[in-house]
Motif scaffolding. Structure first.
Motif, short mmCIF file in Angstrom:
data_model
loop_
_atom_site.label_atom_id
_atom_site.label_comp_id
_atom_site.label_asym_id
_atom_site.label_seq_id
_atom_site.Cartn_x
_atom_site.Cartn_y
_atom_site.Cartn_z
N VAL A 1 0.84 -1.20 0.00
CA VAL A 1 0.00 0.00 0.00
C VAL A 1 0.87 1.25 0.00
O VAL A 1 0.64 2.20 -0.76
N ARG B 1 0.97 4.24 -2.81
CA ARG B 1 0.70 5.65 -2.44
C ARG B 1 1.81 6.56 -2.92
O ARG B 1 1.57 7.60 -3.53
N ILE C 1 -0.70 9.24 -4.02
CA ILE C 1 -2.03 9.18 -3.43
C ILE C 1 -1.95 9.68 -1.99
O ILE C 1 -1.13 9.21 -1.20
N GLU C 2 -2.79 10.66 -1.71
CA GLU C 2 -2.76 11.24 -0.39
C GLU C 2 -3.56 10.38 0.58
O GLU C 2 -4.74 10.10 0.36
N ASN C 3 -2.92 9.94 1.67
CA ASN C 3 -3.60 9.11 2.66
C ASN C 3 -4.41 10.03 3.58
O ASN C 3 -3.86 10.72 4.43
N ASP C 4 -5.72 10.08 3.41
CA ASP C 4 -6.53 10.98 4.22
C ASP C 4 -7.17 10.28 5.42
O ASP C 4 -8.05 10.83 6.05
N TYR C 5 -6.76 9.05 5.70
CA TYR C 5 -7.27 8.36 6.88
C TYR C 5 -6.52 8.85 8.12
O TYR C 5 -5.32 9.12 8.06
N VAL D 1 -9.86 0.13 8.62
CA VAL D 1 -10.02 -0.36 7.24
C VAL D 1 -9.15 -1.60 7.03
O VAL D 1 -9.56 -2.58 6.41
N SER E 1 -8.48 -0.56 -0.92
CA SER E 1 -9.36 0.16 0.01
C SER E 1 -8.56 0.89 1.08
O SER E 1 -9.04 1.86 1.66
N LEU F 1 -5.73 2.49 0.58
CA LEU F 1 -4.96 3.62 0.03
C LEU F 1 -5.44 4.96 0.57
O LEU F 1 -4.66 5.75 1.08
N SER F 2 -6.75 5.21 0.42
CA SER F 2 -7.32 6.45 0.92
C SER F 2 -8.84 6.29 0.89
O SER F 2 -9.35 5.32 0.33
N SER F 3 -9.55 7.25 1.47
CA SER F 3 -11.00 7.09 1.58
C SER F 3 -11.67 7.03 0.20
O SER F 3 -12.73 6.45 0.04
N HIS F 4 -11.03 7.62 -0.81
CA HIS F 4 -11.61 7.56 -2.15
C HIS F 4 -11.73 6.12 -2.64
O HIS F 4 -12.62 5.77 -3.41
N TRP F 5 -10.80 5.29 -2.19
CA TRP F 5 -10.70 3.92 -2.71
C TRP F 5 -11.48 2.91 -1.87
O TRP F 5 -11.56 1.75 -2.23
N ILE F 6 -12.05 3.35 -0.74
CA ILE F 6 -12.52 2.37 0.23
C ILE F 6 -13.56 1.41 -0.34
O ILE F 6 -13.55 0.22 -0.05
#
Lengths: 163, 424
Positions: A125, A129, A134-138, A146, B54, B56-61
């Motif tokens: 992952v 990224r 890809i910005e990790n916004d979690y 997740v 999923s 990677l980021s919330s866009h991909w979930i």
């Protein structure tokens, strides 16, 4: 791509930054979007392609000419596509897949999608990224949740260093 | 992360708005591609890899939950490793079943292109219920390609896997009509009646594959309205007769059988026969059972699983009937060569006349080349007599260089092949 005029089998395409390209109709109709325009008789003058910039369009036309010059031999076509995409960076691939989508060229779309998937394959992952920005916004808690929910997707993954 | 048409968990979204202040940035180009394109890309990854995005980021979930293909195929290797540890196998099996269940629960695509189960599942009532549930799920999503392989090599296989009865129960009958491209059943005990039922309820099916079913005895596949193009019925112990009459059929793959009968198959061009010597002789197969379609064949693939051919049977192989349209011939010895000393193969009479049809033959493929003079003789003949041959493929099943005489023979053969290619 110098513009030539006159011959009835040549079409003129205009990119969204006003560059003009001439291309043989037989190559251009690889695009279903353009083919429909030709069939509807709307391809007489300049065909404006509002969603494609000049740089991308030049590249797509190179592809159209290259692939249509190959006779019906799927193996040779595939090796042409592989070679054509081999030196493209992700930005270019993204432009190209959008253009192929807009122009409705399934063979180019499939090839670019496969190329992008190939880059993602068997990578952690974290690597994906970084590679694609890809910005990790979690939040850390969300990410853990997740991950927990998709625990099965991490089974058998070797590259666990930074996922 | 604008533009996603998929629902993102409300919790995550509200927290994100508060917590995340960094700019979205132009760098994240891939997440801004349209979802249709991202789904095309995800479809090319394995199920595990596509679902891993999923994180990677919330866009991909939730993106992966919309891919049109569910292939639960990558767990086979892990259970193969545990062949002598029944307890661990049991654990793996439970995990697999939980995995399929949980993916089916969360998947959101309204239609499925493909649904594929491949795992050794032992045949308890509970497992039968699970399989029936998965199939019901796949069929409710209008699946077009269905593949099921539930072999249990090591467990007890005396029990019948009766999940099909659950699906075929008239009270809870599900609609199989979406299956158009493929139905493949491996190690699933289906009876003659079930196959006939499937064909009646899947009128648009183009490919049907059944392997290792023990419950069939007399199967008839016929119907002028069928659109079946490819049919494969192989390794079904107990099958005594197979009658095929399908005008649209172009490709057929069967195990040799005394009760084989091909009637109305005008389009058939591609035939593959796995020859089992205790069922029927090659002579009977080609001069009686298949005589009606033999002249229209363009591709013939013969797999010979037995090793103890008598000279008479070998001669039969060399005396295949004339096939004027044949373009490709594949002969494959599937013996476990390492189990038998090489001398076991009998010497063919060198002077027998080989009547391989050769006027149109362009490709000859010989798999399981064994290095004995029979094999070399056959290839010599092909090189001499197939006048329009373009390609010869030899897949040898011994390690080259084991002995001097073998490598000499092999080199000689290669030499002849090179000379041949110079002539053309």
């Amino acid at each position: 791509m110098a513009a030539e005029t006159g011959t009835p089998t040549t079409l003129t395409l205009k990119s969204n930054d006003d560059e003009l390209f001439s291309v043989a109709e037989s190559a251009a109709i690889l695009s279903v979007t353009i083919r429909n325009m030709v069939e509807d008789g709307c391809a007489g003058g300049v065909i404006p392609l509002d969603n494609v910039d000049g740089k991308t369009l030049a590249s797509v036309i190179t592809y159209m000419n290259g692939i249509s010059a190959i006779p019906a031999d799927e193996e040779k076509k595939k090796s042409y596509r592989d070679k054509f995409l081999s030196d493209k960076d992700f930005e270019t691939l993204a432009d190209m897949v959008l253009a192929a989508n807009y122009l409705n060229m399934s063979c180019l779309m499939d090839a670019v999608s496969a190329k992008i998937a190939q880059v993602m394959e068997k990578k952690s992952v974290g690597w994906v990224r970084r590679k694609f920005g890809i910005e990790n916004d979690y939040t850390p808690e969300e990410e853990a949740a997740v991950k927990e929910e998709h625990k099965w997707t991490f089974e058998g993954v070797e590259t666990d260093d930074d996922n | 992360m604008g533009g996603s048409r998929f629902q993102i968990d409300a919790d995550f979204q509200s927290e994100k708005c508060v917590g995340d202040t960094s700019s979205a940035g132009d760098a994240d180009r891939i997440s801004r591609l349209p979802d249709d394109i991202l789904l095309d890309i995800l479809s090319l990854l394995s199920l595990k890899e596509s679902a891993r995005t999923s994180v990677l980021s919330s866009h991909w979930i939730n993106l992966w939950k919309h891919t049109p293909s569910l292939d639960f195929d990558d767990a086979q290797a892990s259970i193969d490793k545990l062949y002598n540890q029944p307890d661990l196998r049991k654990g793996e099996r439970r995990k697999y079943m939980r995995w399929v269940d949980s993916v089916c629960r969360s998947h959101e695509s309204p239609t499925l292109k493909e649904f594929k189960i491949r795992f050794p599942i032992n045949r308890s009532t509970r497992n039968a219920k699970s399989i029936a549930r998965w199939l019901r799920f796949a069929l409710s999503r209008r699946v077009r390609r269905l593949e099921l392989d539930v072999e249990d090599l090591y467990g007890s296989s005396s029990k019948k896997c009766c999940f099909l009865n659950k699906l075929l129960n008239p009270r809870t009958l599900v609609d199989f009509g979406s299956l158009k491209e493929l139905m493949s059943l491996n190690n699933v005990d289906v009876s003659d009646g079930t196959i006939e039922f499937f064909l009646n309820t899947c009128p648009l099916l183009e490919r049907l594959i059944v392997r290792f079913s023990k419950q069939m005895s007399r199967l008839e596949i016929y119907g002028p309205s069928l659109v079946l193009k490819h049919l494969e019925i192989k390794f079904c112990l107990g099958l005594e007769s197979l009658k095929v009459s399908v005008p649209s059929l172009t490709s057929l793959s069967v195990t040799s059988l005394n009760g084989l009968s091909l009637e109305n198959v005008p389009m058939l061009v591609d035939l593959s026969v796995h020859v089992v010597d205790d069922n029927t002789s090659l002579y009977r197969l080609f001069h009686r059972l298949l005589s009606r379609c033999i002249s229209q064949l363009q591709t013939l693939h013969l797999s010979l699983s037995n090793i103890g051919f008598s000279s008479a049977e070998l001669d039969e192989l060399w005396e295949l009937p004339q096939m004027p349209r044949l373009k490709k011939l594949v002969i494959e010895y599937c013996h476990k060569w390492y189990l038998y000393p090489r001398e076991d193969r009998q010497q063919r009479n060198e002077y027998a006349i080989i009547k391989i049809p050769h006027r149109h033959l362009k490709v000859f493929e010989f798999r399981g080349y064994y290095g004995c003079s029979n094999d070399a003789g056959l290839i010599s003949y092909v090189l001499e007599n197939c006048v329009v041959l373009e390609k010869i493929i030899i897949d040898h099943c011994f390690t080259l260089g084991n002995s001097d005489s073998e490598s000499k023979k092999w080199k000689k053969l290669q030499e002849r092949m090179r000379n041949k290619s110079l002539h053309h």
